[in-house]
Design an enzyme around this catalytic site. Structure first.
Site, short mmCIF file in Angstrom:
data_model
loop_
_atom_site.label_atom_id
_atom_site.label_comp_id
_atom_site.label_asym_id
_atom_site.label_seq_id
_atom_site.Cartn_x
_atom_site.Cartn_y
_atom_site.Cartn_z
N CYS A 2 -3.93 20.16 -33.97
CA CYS A 2 -5.02 19.35 -34.52
C CYS A 2 -6.19 19.32 -33.54
O CYS A 2 -6.17 19.93 -32.49
CB CYS A 2 -4.52 17.92 -34.77
SG CYS A 2 -3.05 17.82 -35.80
N ARG A 50 -6.55 17.62 -38.91
CA ARG A 50 -5.15 18.00 -38.90
C ARG A 50 -4.89 19.39 -39.47
O ARG A 50 -5.42 19.75 -40.52
CB ARG A 50 -4.32 16.99 -39.71
CG ARG A 50 -2.81 17.22 -39.60
CD ARG A 50 -2.03 16.23 -40.45
NE ARG A 50 -0.60 16.43 -40.29
CZ ARG A 50 0.32 16.01 -41.15
NH1 ARG A 50 -0.06 15.33 -42.22
NH2 ARG A 50 1.60 16.25 -40.93
N GLU A 79 2.65 19.77 -30.39
CA GLU A 79 3.94 20.04 -31.03
C GLU A 79 5.03 19.62 -30.06
O GLU A 79 5.02 20.01 -28.89
CB GLU A 79 4.07 21.53 -31.37
CG GLU A 79 5.04 21.83 -32.47
CD GLU A 79 4.56 21.33 -33.82
OE1 GLU A 79 5.35 20.62 -34.49
OE2 GLU A 79 3.42 21.63 -34.21
#
Length: 628
Positions: A2, A50, A79
């Site tokens: 993002c 996003r 992540e």
């Protein structure tokens, strides 16, 4: 992945600043093309773009949760690869989850453990959390700096964002270069000194660091550093641990709710990732693994083996694709589009970059994005396991400077005497080099903190020097490649993961003695042994070849012509910084280019110097940069 933007202000009501927040956040649409979100309060405001990879509904941001009198608001780019373990621990402590996203795991981790939560996270990330009761901002970045984060502190306010372009959209921040910024662009670039944001008033949050910001001011602390341990495991144990860590790392990074594949060059690193991913894909009955490679028009015609690039990649890519039954796509680009993409790659990076190496990755990423949303790539194995030529060459071991920039005269010769007098290049580079050396953890067994390798003897001296080069490479060269990978891929909405940057693997490998790393006298010899049985033998022992670049003479011709147009245009902003007579002479010496003496890394020779100057001029003009 993002894009994130945040503001904290003790003097203005930020609920009245949505237009500014939206403008800043919109610069990050390429990083997050799938959704947007905003949250504003009087003292703090967040913007989010996003890219949906996991849990489309449960991972919406900004994410807000409450515990007691505390309301926590999170924006997150990254992540998390140990989400299952984090979830299980939090469930056992009474927390409940509304979805299965790693975003929620990060937020609840902070609610439970506070700032120390980062020590439990395995992943790549940059995030900010606002505690409304304490009126406190917490911002942090992953250990190795895979995900970017920049900030600007002014009286009574702090502004942060994933990329420089977002900060420059704020009305209180101007694109101004001072002494340090000029030095970074003309002496250090395309690398960048840790913590430096190039523009005046902008800083980078360093990898492995976190900041807190409240009405009492800003504080920054380091939560992670390379560990300093004596390596006691024997060769067999070491090999097995490397193998186990790498297998676990790659398998963890295959988690995705969207299509996933690998970037395959046919070299050791990308081939190892591809082999593990392809087997896992088949075991999970997900079909053949998509793989992707990059090439250039007529490269087979003009390629000449050299010390840096001993062989072409094509046959090895085909070998791997057939061995593991992958769905392979070869993306081939011509010279005109490679040259034209110098502009787009500069916009993506926000700074002059690695010339055609950046431009080709941007084009490559656009093609990959047509098929998948998440890719795995082999960056950083050379830094962690000693794969670069400078680990093995006496010239580099003896040089008292950054080993990827031994031929600094190649770039200084085209700079104006006035700029050289102002920047004092050798003093600036020496200062940056000595700063880096001063950070290096004590060599185990040397008995002296920050022992100078030159005062040791024999094998201990060599071990100490290679340890220095390893540290320099991990903390100064590797971030350049990670910047490149993040900006070029995220500019196309492609998430790329880098398994060799798993901090557990990096920590373990860091203290392994050089004799073991360079097993059998081969670059990455230990890693090759650890991957035995995973890869075909011929691929396993193939000589290292770096990221492919074009060898077409038309590339040199094209960038030289473009640069000629720039220096003949009296309005070009780069002109005051160039030694035009020297540059014109260099541009005429076509028979001696490339020189075989790259001025940065392995791939950036004279054609890339011309391209870097083109990128710099475009960057100065596009950003309307001022000078102090």
């Amino acid at each position: 992945m993002c894009g994130i933007v945040g503001m904290v202000n003790w003097r203005q009501d930020l609920t009245q600043q949505k237009e500014v927040l939206v403008s800043m956040t919109n610069t990050l649409i390429p990083r997050g093309p799938d959704a947007e979100g905003y949250w504003l309060s009087p003292r703090a405001a967040f913007g989010h773009r996003r890219l949906i990879v996991v849990d489309p509904q449960g991972g919406l941001q900004p994410m807000i949760r409450q515990r007691g009198e505390h309301t926590y608001t999170l924006i997150y780019n990254g992540e998390l690869y140990n989400t299952p373990e984090i979830r299980q621990e939090l469930l056992s402590r009474g927390y409940s989850f509304e979805g299965h996203s790693d975003t929620e795991a990060v937020l609840l981790s902070y609610m439970e453990w506070g700032p120390s939560c980062v020590e439990r996270l395995n992943g790549i990330f940059a995030f900010g959390i606002w505690d409304s009761r304490e009126q406190n901002l917490f911002v942090t970045r992953d250990r190795l700096g895979v995900k970017p984060l920049f900030y600007s502190e002014k009286a009574g306010s702090l502004i942060f964002a994933s990329e420089l372009k977002a900060l420059l959209k704020h009305p209180d921040i101007s694109p101004t270069l001072g002494q340090e910024g000029l030095s970074e662009i003309f002496l250090v670039g395309p690398a960048r000194s840790p913590g430096v944001g190039v523009f005046e008033g902008i800083s980078e949050l360093k990898p492995g660091h976190a900041l807190k910001y409240s009405a009492n001011g800003l504080s920054i602390h380091r939560y992670w550093a390379l560990p300093n341990n004596i390596h006691e495991d024997d060769l067999n144990t070491t090999t097995q641990k490397i193998r186990e860590l790498f297998l676990d790392t790659v398998k963890r990074q295959l988690v995705s709710d969207v299509p996933i594949g690998t970037l395959l060059s046919g070299g050791l690193d990308s081939s190892a990732i591809t082999a593990i991913a392809a087997v896992a894909q088949a075991e999970n009955q997900k079909g053949s693994l998509p793989t992707f490679s990059v090439d250039y028009a007529d490269n087979d015609k003009y390629f000449l083996p050299n010390a840096f690039q001993p062989g072409a990649d094509g046959p090895w890519i085909e070998r791997m694709s057939q061995a593991f039954n992958t769905q392979h796509t070869n993306c081939k680009f011509n010279i005109p589009e490679l040259v034209e993409s110098l502009k787009d790659s500069t916009l993506a990076r926000d700074l002059p970059g690695m010339a055609d190496v950046d431009a080709s990755l941007l084009l490559f990423s656009r093609e990959i994005k047509k098929r998948i949303t998440v890719g795995l790539s082999g960056e950083c194995a050379d830094e962690i396991f000693g794969g670069y030529p400078w680990f093995h060459r006496q010239e580099s071991l003896e040089a008292q400077t950054f080993p990827w920039a031994l031929h600094v005269e190649n770039r200084l010769q085209v700079l104006s005497p006035e700029l050289i007098d102002r920047l004092q290049p050798h003093s600036y580079l020496k200062k940056r080099y000595e700063e880096a050396l001063s950070e290096i953890p004590n060599l185990p067994g040397s008995g002296t903190i920050h022992q100078d390798s030159r005062t040791l003897s024999g094998e201990l001296q060599r071990e100490a020097r290679i340890r220095e080069i390893s540290y320099l490479t991990i903390t100064r060269f590797m971030p350049t490649l990670l910047d490149r990978k993040d900006r070029m891929t995220m500019a196309t909405g492609l998430e790329v993961r880098v398994p060799f940057c798993d901090h557990r693997l990096v920590e373990y490998a860091w203290n392994i003695p050089w004799e073991m790393k360079a097993l059998e006298g081969r670059e990455k010899g230990l890693l090759r042994h650890a991957l035995t049985g995973i890869l075909p033998e011929d691929v396993l022992w193939r000589r290292k070849s770096p990221y492919p670049k074009t060898h077409h003479p038309n590339y040199l011709s094209s960038v030289r012509t473009w640069l000629q147009e720039i220096i003949e245009d009296s309005t070009s902003p780069i002109l005051p910084f160039l030694n035009l007579s020297e540059l014109r002479s260099l541009m005429k010496l076509s028979d001696t280019i490339p020189s075989g003496r790259p001025w940065f890394g392995q791939l950036m020779d004279i054609p890339q110097l011309f391209a870097y100057l083109i990128q710099t001029n475009f960057w100065l003009k596009e950003n309307k940069i001022q000078f102090s």
